[in-house]
Design a protein around this motif. Sequence first.
Motif, PDB file in Angstrom:
ATOM      1  N   MET A 130       0.820  -1.195   0.000  1.00 22.74           N
ATOM      2  CA  MET A 130       0.000   0.000   0.000  1.00 22.74           C
ATOM      3  C   MET A 130       0.864   1.259   0.000  1.00 22.74           C
ATOM      4  SD  MET A 130      -3.073   0.959  -0.016  1.00 22.74           S
ATOM      5  CE  MET A 130      -4.043   2.369   0.294  1.00 22.74           C
ATOM      6  N   ILE A 186       1.701   3.176  -3.369  1.00 24.45           N
ATOM      7  CA  ILE A 186       0.739   4.106  -3.963  1.00 24.45           C
ATOM      8  C   ILE A 186       1.153   5.558  -3.684  1.00 24.45           C
ATOM      9  CG2 ILE A 186      -0.932   4.347  -2.090  1.00 24.45           C
ATOM     10  CD1 ILE A 186      -2.152   3.597  -5.482  1.00 24.45           C
ATOM     11  N   TYR A 187       1.821   5.773  -2.553  1.00 23.47           N
ATOM     12  CA  TYR A 187       2.290   7.128  -2.223  1.00 23.47           C
ATOM     13  C   TYR A 187       3.436   7.564  -3.134  1.00 23.47           C
ATOM     14  CZ  TYR A 187      -0.507   6.396   1.959  1.00 23.47           C
ATOM     15  OH  TYR A 187      -1.536   6.141   2.821  1.00 23.47           O
ATOM     16  N   LEU A 197       3.683   6.143  -6.481  1.00 24.81           N
ATOM     17  CA  LEU A 197       3.175   6.089  -7.851  1.00 24.81           C
ATOM     18  C   LEU A 197       2.253   7.257  -8.200  1.00 24.81           C
ATOM     19  CD1 LEU A 197       2.464   2.272  -8.269  1.00 24.81           C
ATOM     20  CD2 LEU A 197       4.363   3.615  -9.164  1.00 24.81           C
ATOM     21  N   ILE A 198       1.459   7.726  -7.277  1.00 26.21           N
ATOM     22  CA  ILE A 198       0.547   8.844  -7.560  1.00 26.21           C
ATOM     23  C   ILE A 198       1.332  10.125  -7.886  1.00 26.21           C
ATOM     24  CG2 ILE A 198      -1.185  10.377  -6.533  1.00 26.21           C
ATOM     25  CD1 ILE A 198      -2.453   7.913  -5.299  1.00 26.21           C
TER      26      ILE A 198
END
Length: 89
Positions: free
Chosen positions: A1, A4-5, A7-8
């Motif tokens: 998880m 995601i910090y 990839l965004i």
Amino acid sequence: MSIIYVLIPIAMLFVAIAVAVFFWAVKSEQFDDLDRQSVSILFDDDVKKSAANPATPLVNQDIQDAAANLTADNAKIQISIDGKAPKRD
């Protein structure tokens, strides 16, 4: 998880770069003439002018004379909006 910090922000950076490139292309008039490149293959731009071919200046002069005559003929054309034939001089 936690990926995601990472990839965004990377995705947002790619989108920002794409938008910046698009606006740069529009600002530098990249999209003004879309037809030129599609027909550029039809024209021969690398014609080498040689002194051995004396007919070339005559051909160019003939083309210029024909263009001047065509321009003079077009100046004589009158367009009638009401559909009646124009008067000839």
